[in-house]
Write a protein that holds these residues in place. Structure first.
Motif, PDB file in Angstrom:
ATOM      1  N   LYS A  46       0.947  -1.337   0.022  1.00  0.00           N
ATOM      2  CA  LYS A  46       0.142   0.002   0.034  1.00  0.00           C
ATOM      3  C   LYS A  46       0.948   1.232  -0.064  1.00  0.00           C
ATOM      4  CE  LYS A  46      -3.819  -2.244   2.528  1.00  0.00           C
ATOM      5  NZ  LYS A  46      -4.484  -2.120   3.705  1.00  0.00           N
ATOM      6  N   ASN A  74      -1.276  -4.158  -5.769  1.00  0.00           N
ATOM      7  CA  ASN A  74      -0.641  -3.034  -5.431  1.00  0.00           C
ATOM      8  C   ASN A  74       1.079  -3.206  -5.778  1.00  0.00           C
ATOM      9  OD1 ASN A  74      -2.843  -1.481  -4.503  1.00  0.00           O
ATOM     10  ND2 ASN A  74      -2.708  -2.362  -2.552  1.00  0.00           N
ATOM     11  N   LYS A 123       2.606   1.864  -8.246  1.00  0.00           N
ATOM     12  CA  LYS A 123       2.575   0.748  -7.493  1.00  0.00           C
ATOM     13  C   LYS A 123       3.990   0.600  -6.676  1.00  0.00           C
ATOM     14  CE  LYS A 123      -0.710  -2.059 -10.131  1.00  0.00           C
ATOM     15  NZ  LYS A 123      -0.782  -3.160 -11.012  1.00  0.00           N
TER      16      LYS A 123
END
Length: 209
Positions: A46, A74, A123
């Motif tokens: 994250k 992610n 990401k």
């Protein structure tokens, strides 16, 4: 060890230390290792552009890790293995260096309504590598300089542990060691022979990122 998957707001993260920090995650059985690893990445992923390297001792483990990580939304994944063409290997390094630059610039991070980090096109970046394919500093390849180095397979010798650090970790990075059962003894041997301090990782990974 259970991983707390609740992400703390970025403002609650401590500032980076000037030296690497070393942690371990102990799991009771081998069958729980990959599940714990994926939980860990679910939180770490994250953080936009977070540069991570995962070290494995064998190609089979590299393939297993890549298969498990490939479905995580992610994380942008790349791998280094023995039959990778030189041009592809250079491209992996170049893409990762761009991620480390974005990370070091500490671009503003925004939280969505569900508390997750929102930042388009950035990401977390991950390279999975075996020991035989680590950057060769003596041949001019630069250190990968990741923020996070995960030893998915614990090296048996301190020389291998130190080489992974030298070729993959930023000076203020974090090492996370995955250990199963009796490997805690091996970890303590590496710790004592290298003069490092390796402590148990907090349940909430947000405390150390």
């Amino acid at each position: 060890m259970a991983i707390d998957t609740n992400e703390a707001p970025p403002s609650q993260f401590p500032s980076n230390s000037s030296q690497p920090c070393h942690f371990y995650i102990a799991v009771d059985r081998q069958k729980f290792k990959m599940e714990t690893f994926v939980d860990l990445l679910g939180v770490a992923g994250k953080r936009p552009s977070l540069p991570m390297v995962v070290c494995c001792s064998s190609r089979d483990e590299l393939d297993s890790v890549c298969s498990a990580v490939s479905n995580l939304p992610n994380i942008s994944l790349a791998s280094l293995y023995s039959d990778l063409a030189d041009a592809e290997r250079s491209l992996v390094f170049d893409n990762f260096r761009q991620a480390t630059m974005r990370w070091n610039q500490k671009a503003p991070v925004h939280l969505g309504e569900d508390g997750e980090v929102v930042q388009e096109g950035q990401k977390a970046q991950m390279i999975v590598v075996t020991d035989t394919c680590l950057p060769v500093l003596s041949c001019g390849e630069p250190s990968i300089s990741a923020r996070i180095l995960i030893n998915y397979e614990l090296p048996l010798k301190k020389e291998t542990y130190m080489r992974r650090m030298a070729t993959c970790l930023a000076p203020d990075g974090i090492v996370i060691n995955m250990v199963v059962g009796g490997e805690v003894v091996t970890l303590k041997t590496v710790e004592e022979s290298s003069g490092l301090v390796i402590t148990e990782m907090p349940i909430n990974i947000s405390e150390i990122l």
